[in-house]
Design a protein around this motif. Structure first.
Motif, short mmCIF file in Angstrom:
data_model
loop_
_atom_site.label_atom_id
_atom_site.label_comp_id
_atom_site.label_asym_id
_atom_site.label_seq_id
_atom_site.Cartn_x
_atom_site.Cartn_y
_atom_site.Cartn_z
N TRP A 1 1.43 -0.74 -14.16
CA TRP A 1 1.96 -1.22 -12.88
C TRP A 1 1.01 -0.66 -11.86
O TRP A 1 1.38 0.37 -11.12
N HIS A 2 -0.33 -1.14 -11.69
CA HIS A 2 -1.09 -0.78 -10.88
C HIS A 2 -2.14 -1.99 -10.62
O HIS A 2 -1.94 -3.03 -11.26
N TYR A 3 -2.94 -1.86 -9.38
CA TYR A 3 -3.45 -3.01 -8.65
C TYR A 3 -4.65 -3.46 -9.81
O TYR A 3 -4.95 -4.77 -9.64
N ALA B 1 0.33 -11.49 -8.62
CA ALA B 1 0.23 -10.29 -8.07
C ALA B 1 0.85 -9.02 -9.14
O ALA B 1 1.60 -9.61 -10.06
N HIS B 2 1.07 -7.85 -8.53
CA HIS B 2 1.77 -6.83 -9.26
C HIS B 2 3.03 -6.33 -8.65
O HIS B 2 3.77 -5.62 -9.20
N ASP B 3 3.05 -6.57 -7.41
CA ASP B 3 4.11 -5.71 -6.40
C ASP B 3 4.19 -4.28 -6.62
O ASP B 3 4.89 -3.51 -6.73
N ALA B 4 2.76 -3.84 -6.88
CA ALA B 4 2.40 -2.33 -7.00
C ALA B 4 2.18 -1.69 -5.63
O ALA B 4 2.45 -2.42 -4.64
N SER B 5 2.13 -0.44 -5.70
CA SER B 5 1.62 0.34 -4.39
C SER B 5 0.94 1.66 -4.59
O SER B 5 0.91 1.98 -5.90
N VAL C 1 1.11 -1.19 0.03
CA VAL C 1 -0.03 0.19 -0.14
C VAL C 1 0.81 1.25 0.12
O VAL C 1 0.92 2.22 -0.96
N PHE C 2 1.86 1.33 1.05
CA PHE C 2 2.71 2.44 0.91
C PHE C 2 4.09 1.94 1.34
O PHE C 2 4.61 1.14 2.00
N VAL C 3 5.14 2.51 0.34
CA VAL C 3 6.46 2.04 0.70
C VAL C 3 7.17 3.44 0.66
O VAL C 3 7.39 4.36 -0.22
#
Length: 324
Positions: free
Chosen positions: A283-285, A261-265, A25-27
């Motif tokens: 690169w999004h959910y 999954a995407h490994d997105a944030s 969610v947040f990095v």
């Protein structure tokens, strides 16, 4: 009934439903954020995350598994502000993210140091799983560590072994960030096996960055789940190659070993504001739901196999949680 911990409390594993197994969610970098907060607005960040995750839920995704740990800016109070506004499960992790050195507080305590003794990381991780994270009451449901191109340097190995031992004490499953190009998933399996870890309880993260079917099958044949979890990062591997690799593995009978999954944030401070969308527009959910699943179906992947990868495998991962 088998259960899994989420930010909103314990739920039946069946309630995980359709799950993306590696999404942040947040990095954020806490030291920089606290001292140089320019460009970050806490309220707007939370509101944006809520909106993005609501859109994801509307596409039929019920849960995300968030491997944000120490080293990636894990801050549960911020995540709780997001989760309380959603009808979507967020599963939190414990562990430590490094490609090389450890935080300095571990320099003089623990194995291989002047202070010696047991590794304090083990107790930290166990506490997050059994008691909760930093007084929030939120319990971690899985463990996370990393290995990248520098390889099994001392800080990485020490973290991996601490994660393995915390896993054995709690039964919480493990996800490992790996570098597919150096085939470091094999190193992960060797180290974790030496600690007595059942590899069926391990996700080899970022396996989807590779098209080497021999390497991927070798990992899967040893029992691990493969994280085909960077869809949208076309700079690292183009869309067509990612899709073709998953389709080939499904055709070869490996759907029960794959998670997506995407490994997105919603926000990552590793890049200038707006840069992720410019350099990797997919690169999004929502990319898997909107683009990847139709492409997989076109290549012969069945709805049953998609359900296996997105529902059954995540559920099974969180159901093998006995200490041993």
């Amino acid at each position: 009934m088998r259960t899994v911990q989420t930010l909103r409390g314990e739920i039946d594993t069946a309630a995980l439903g359709t799950t993306l197994m590696h999404e942040h969610v947040f990095v954020l970098t806490p030291d920089l954020l606290q001292n140089y907060p320019s460009g970050w607005d806490e309220q707007l960040g939370v509101e944006d995350a809520v909106e993005r995750l609501r859109r994801l839920k509307a596409l039929g995704v019920d849960s995300i598994v968030d491997p944000t740990v120490v080293g990636l800016g894990r801050y549960i109070p911020r995540l709780l502000r997001v989760a309380e506004q959603l009808d979507l499960n967020i599963v939190a992790a414990t562990g430590l993210y490094t490609y090389d050195t450890l935080p300095h507080q571990f320099d003089f305590v623990g194995p291989g140091t002047v202070g010696g003794g047991d590794d304090p990381m083990i107790e930290m991780f166990v506490r997050d799983i059994t008691v909760g994270i930093a007084g929030t009451g939120v319990k971690a449901a899985f463990l996370k560590c990393a290995i990248d191109r520098p390889g099994l340097v001392p800080g990485v190995e020490r973290t991996m072994r601490a994660v393995a031992r915390a896993h054995r004490l709690t039964g919480a499953p493990i996800t490992v960030h790996t570098d597919a190009h150096s085939q470091s998933g094999l190193v992960v399996q060797e180290v974790l096996s030496s600690e007595g870890v059942d590899l069926e309880r391990v996700v080899i993260g970022h396996s989807g960055d590779s098209t080497d079917l021999d390497y991927l099958k070798r990992l899967a044949d040893a029992g691990s789940l493969l994280g085909m979890d960077r869809f949208g990062l076309d700079l690292l591997l183009p869309f067509e190659e990612r899709v073709a690799t998953v389709a080939a593995l499904c055709a070869a009978g490996y759907a029960e070993r794959l998670v997506l999954a995407h490994d997105a944030s919603c926000y990552i401070d590793w890049f200038p504001l707006g840069a992720p969308a410019e350099m990797a527009p997919n690169w999004h959910y929502e990319h898997i739901s909107r683009d990847v699943l139709p492409a997989l179906r076109e290549r012969g992947v069945s709805d049953e196999q998609i359900t296996t990868m997105m529902v059954a495998n995540p559920r099974r991962y969180f159901e093998h949680t006995e200490a041993y």
